[in-house]
Scaffold this motif. Structure first.
Motif, PDB file in Angstrom:
ATOM      1  N   GLY A  33       0.805  -1.209   0.000  1.00  0.00           N
ATOM      2  CA  GLY A  33       0.000   0.000   0.000  1.00  0.00           C
ATOM      3  C   GLY A  33       0.839   1.260   0.000  1.00  0.00           C
ATOM      4  O   GLY A  33       2.064   1.213   0.124  1.00  0.00           O
ATOM      5  N   PRO A  34       0.215   2.421  -0.147  1.00  0.00           N
ATOM      6  CA  PRO A  34       0.935   3.696  -0.098  1.00  0.00           C
ATOM      7  C   PRO A  34       1.668   3.865   1.228  1.00  0.00           C
ATOM      8  O   PRO A  34       1.141   3.536   2.286  1.00  0.00           O
ATOM      9  N   GLY A  35       2.890   4.355   1.176  1.00  0.00           N
ATOM     10  CA  GLY A  35       3.662   4.553   2.387  1.00  0.00           C
ATOM     11  C   GLY A  35       4.259   3.288   2.962  1.00  0.00           C
ATOM     12  O   GLY A  35       4.702   3.273   4.112  1.00  0.00           O
ATOM     13  N   ALA A  36       4.328   2.219   2.163  1.00  0.00           N
ATOM     14  CA  ALA A  36       4.905   0.966   2.641  1.00  0.00           C
ATOM     15  C   ALA A  36       6.427   1.008   2.529  1.00  0.00           C
ATOM     16  O   ALA A  36       6.995   1.750   1.731  1.00  0.00           O
ATOM     17  N   LEU A  37       7.091   0.193   3.343  1.00  0.00           N
ATOM     18  CA  LEU A  37       8.525  -0.037   3.221  1.00  0.00           C
ATOM     19  C   LEU A  37       8.703  -1.426   2.624  1.00  0.00           C
ATOM     20  O   LEU A  37       8.361  -2.429   3.245  1.00  0.00           O
ATOM     21  N   ILE A  38       9.218  -1.468   1.390  1.00  0.00           N
ATOM     22  CA  ILE A  38       9.392  -2.730   0.658  1.00  0.00           C
ATOM     23  C   ILE A  38      10.873  -3.063   0.632  1.00  0.00           C
ATOM     24  O   ILE A  38      11.683  -2.269   0.139  1.00  0.00           O
ATOM     25  N   ALA A  39      11.248  -4.212   1.167  1.00  0.00           N
ATOM     26  CA  ALA A  39      12.635  -4.655   1.167  1.00  0.00           C
ATOM     27  C   ALA A  39      12.805  -5.764   0.130  1.00  0.00           C
ATOM     28  O   ALA A  39      12.111  -6.775   0.183  1.00  0.00           O
ATOM     29  N   VAL A  40      13.713  -5.561  -0.817  1.00  0.00           N
ATOM     30  CA  VAL A  40      14.012  -6.557  -1.845  1.00  0.00           C
ATOM     31  C   VAL A  40      15.311  -7.244  -1.465  1.00  0.00           C
ATOM     32  O   VAL A  40      16.387  -6.637  -1.515  1.00  0.00           O
ATOM     33  N   GLN A  41      15.218  -8.491  -1.066  1.00  0.00           N
ATOM     34  CA  GLN A  41      16.381  -9.232  -0.587  1.00  0.00           C
ATOM     35  C   GLN A  41      16.754 -10.327  -1.578  1.00  0.00           C
ATOM     36  O   GLN A  41      15.889 -10.993  -2.152  1.00  0.00           O
ATOM     37  N   GLY A  42      18.051 -10.531  -1.764  1.00  0.00           N
ATOM     38  CA  GLY A  42      18.509 -11.599  -2.628  1.00  0.00           C
ATOM     39  C   GLY A  42      20.008 -11.518  -2.813  1.00  0.00           C
ATOM     40  O   GLY A  42      20.627 -10.493  -2.537  1.00  0.00           O
ATOM     41  N   PRO A  43      20.621 -12.601  -3.288  1.00  0.00           N
ATOM     42  CA  PRO A  43      22.066 -12.579  -3.519  1.00  0.00           C
ATOM     43  C   PRO A  43      22.423 -11.711  -4.715  1.00  0.00           C
ATOM     44  O   PRO A  43      21.579 -11.413  -5.564  1.00  0.00           O
ATOM     45  N   SER A  44      23.672 -11.300  -4.779  1.00  0.00           N
ATOM     46  CA  SER A  44      24.150 -10.511  -5.911  1.00  0.00           C
ATOM     47  C   SER A  44      23.951 -11.292  -7.199  1.00  0.00           C
ATOM     48  O   SER A  44      24.222 -12.492  -7.270  1.00  0.00           O
ATOM     49  N   GLY A  45      23.450 -10.619  -8.238  1.00  0.00           N
ATOM     50  CA  GLY A  45      23.215 -11.282  -9.515  1.00  0.00           C
ATOM     51  C   GLY A  45      21.851 -11.920  -9.642  1.00  0.00           C
ATOM     52  O   GLY A  45      21.556 -12.552 -10.657  1.00  0.00           O
ATOM     53  N   SER A  46      20.989 -11.753  -8.616  1.00  0.00           N
ATOM     54  CA  SER A  46      19.668 -12.385  -8.659  1.00  0.00           C
ATOM     55  C   SER A  46      18.593 -11.486  -9.246  1.00  0.00           C
ATOM     56  O   SER A  46      17.420 -11.844  -9.240  1.00  0.00           O
ATOM     57  N   GLY A  47      18.977 -10.300  -9.744  1.00  0.00           N
ATOM     58  CA  GLY A  47      18.004  -9.423 -10.382  1.00  0.00           C
ATOM     59  C   GLY A  47      17.396  -8.384  -9.472  1.00  0.00           C
ATOM     60  O   GLY A  47      16.405  -7.752  -9.827  1.00  0.00           O
ATOM     61  N   ARG A  48      17.996  -8.150  -8.299  1.00  0.00           N
ATOM     62  CA  ARG A  48      17.426  -7.180  -7.352  1.00  0.00           C
ATOM     63  C   ARG A  48      17.370  -5.773  -7.954  1.00  0.00           C
ATOM     64  O   ARG A  48      16.331  -5.115  -7.903  1.00  0.00           O
ATOM     65  N   THR A  49      18.496  -5.329  -8.521  1.00  0.00           N
ATOM     66  CA  THR A  49      18.527  -3.980  -9.093  1.00  0.00           C
ATOM     67  C   THR A  49      17.631  -3.886 -10.317  1.00  0.00           C
ATOM     68  O   THR A  49      16.998  -2.855 -10.555  1.00  0.00           O
ATOM     69  N   CYS A  50      17.573  -4.948 -11.099  1.00  0.00           N
ATOM     70  CA  CYS A  50      16.681  -4.953 -12.270  1.00  0.00           C
ATOM     71  C   CYS A  50      15.228  -4.795 -11.842  1.00  0.00           C
ATOM     72  O   CYS A  50      14.452  -4.084 -12.488  1.00  0.00           O
ATOM     73  N   LEU A  51      14.842  -5.451 -10.745  1.00  0.00           N
ATOM     74  CA  LEU A  51      13.481  -5.312 -10.239  1.00  0.00           C
ATOM     75  C   LEU A  51      13.228  -3.873  -9.803  1.00  0.00           C
ATOM     76  O   LEU A  51      12.163  -3.299 -10.105  1.00  0.00           O
TER      77      LEU A  51
END
Length: 327
Positions: A33-51
């Motif tokens: 929802g609006p104002g949420a804190l979303i944490a994207v966790q994963g190993p390097s090379g798993s597409g985190r920055t692409c997401l």
């Protein structure tokens, strides 16, 4: 369109990005929802920055659907870019080590005044425009928790002389000057000490609490994950999926959106051409595989296939990031 005045709601279903050599990530499901804190966790090379780049309209998706503030992706990428901002993204949005803190702030305020407002705003008296720019900068620094007076040379401190957490705060402050509804931060906890990591997450929690939706890439989610929507990239191979998972692509229980009271789910299957890749796993589920059926009994061909899957994941993500950097 979402009419929420501050943070932007973020949703995704089966979302994925593909590069020339394979999937950067896919099968991402998310609801925040609006104002949420979303944490994207994963190993390097798993597409985190692409997401992160795809959800802010900087990278075109190849599968699934997503919306940011009611704006569909990839159809409304330009509109999504206008309501989002990037911070601390290597090769895309990063600080110049040769510039000072003051030079970065003045440049960003100038760009905001020139391109971020209406034509009527540009026609106002100069002293009014300067006062507004100063207020924007001061507000952004306060929200990011950066006090220029505490720096070694004050506002004349070079970026190369900043501590890692100070540089992160400056990058966040620069992004906040534009008043984004969604702030996306890459490598949030990279090379930070435990105390620095706690400080970084406290800053991002504060921004979310003030109404800005925050999407943060990390290697480890914040301690005490209450109210954090957790999305994981990377995971076990499809062959290791629990029985009964639909379509062979099990979803990972990613976290709970405390505001909306919904579970957010995410998984990746980054192998190209339909081959098994990385899939999410249900958090807390144990493996049914016994030690006798583990690595010792694997066929050498299967082990080679695993290695190729991991390489394809990293190559797909690298290709997609290279394309984003050139755009």
């Amino acid at each position: 369109m979402d009419s929420t005045p501050h943070g932007a709601a973020v949703t995704a279903a089966g979302f994925g990005v593909k590069g020339p050599r394979g999937w950067a990530f896919r099968n991402i499901d998310l609801s925040a929802g609006p104002g949420a804190l979303i944490a994207v966790q994963g190993p390097s090379g798993s597409g985190r920055t692409c997401l992160l780049l795809a959800l802010t309209g900087r990278m075109k998706s190849a599968a699934g659907t997503a919306e940011v503030g009611g704006l569909p992706l990839p159809k409304k990428r330009a509109a999504v870019r206008s309501v989002t901002a990037l911070a601390h993204v290597p090769g895309v949005a990063e600080l110049d080590p040769a510039l000072t803190v003051g030079e970065h702030l003045r440049e960003r305020a100038l760009l905001q005044g020139r391109f971020g407002g209406s034509l009527r705003a540009l026609l106002r008296p100069r002293h009014e425009r300067r006062a507004e720019a100063r207020a924007l900068v001061d507000g952004a620094l306060t929200a990011a928790g950066l006090d220029p007076e505490s720096l070694p040379k004050g506002i004349r401190t070079s970026v190369r002389d900043l501590e890692r957490l100070e540089a992160l705060r400056l990058s966040v402050a620069l992004a906040l000057i534009g008043g984004p509804r969604l702030l996306a931060v890459d490598d949030t906890d990279l090379k930070l000490s435990d105390d620095e990591r706690a400080g970084a997450w406290a800053m991002l929690r504060g921004l979310a609490a003030a109404g800005t939706t925050v999407l943060a890439v990390c290697s480890e989610p914040p301690q005490g994950g209450e109210g954090v929507v957790l999305v994981r990239t990377g995971g076990r191979r499809e062959a290791d999926a629990p029985e009964g998972a639909p379509g062979g692509h099990p979803a990972t229980t990613a976290g709970t959106d405390a505001t909306a009271g919904r579970d957010a789910t995410a998984g990746t299957d980054a192998a190209p051409d339909g081959n098994s890749g990385n899939s999410g796993t249900s958090e807390g589920n144990g493996s049914d595989e016994s030690p006798a059926n583990s690595k010792a009994d694997e066929d050498p061909a299967d082990s080679e296939h695993d290695q190729r899957d991991g390489t394809d994941d990293e190559e797909g993500a690298a290709d997609a990031l290279a394309e984003a950097g050139r755009s």
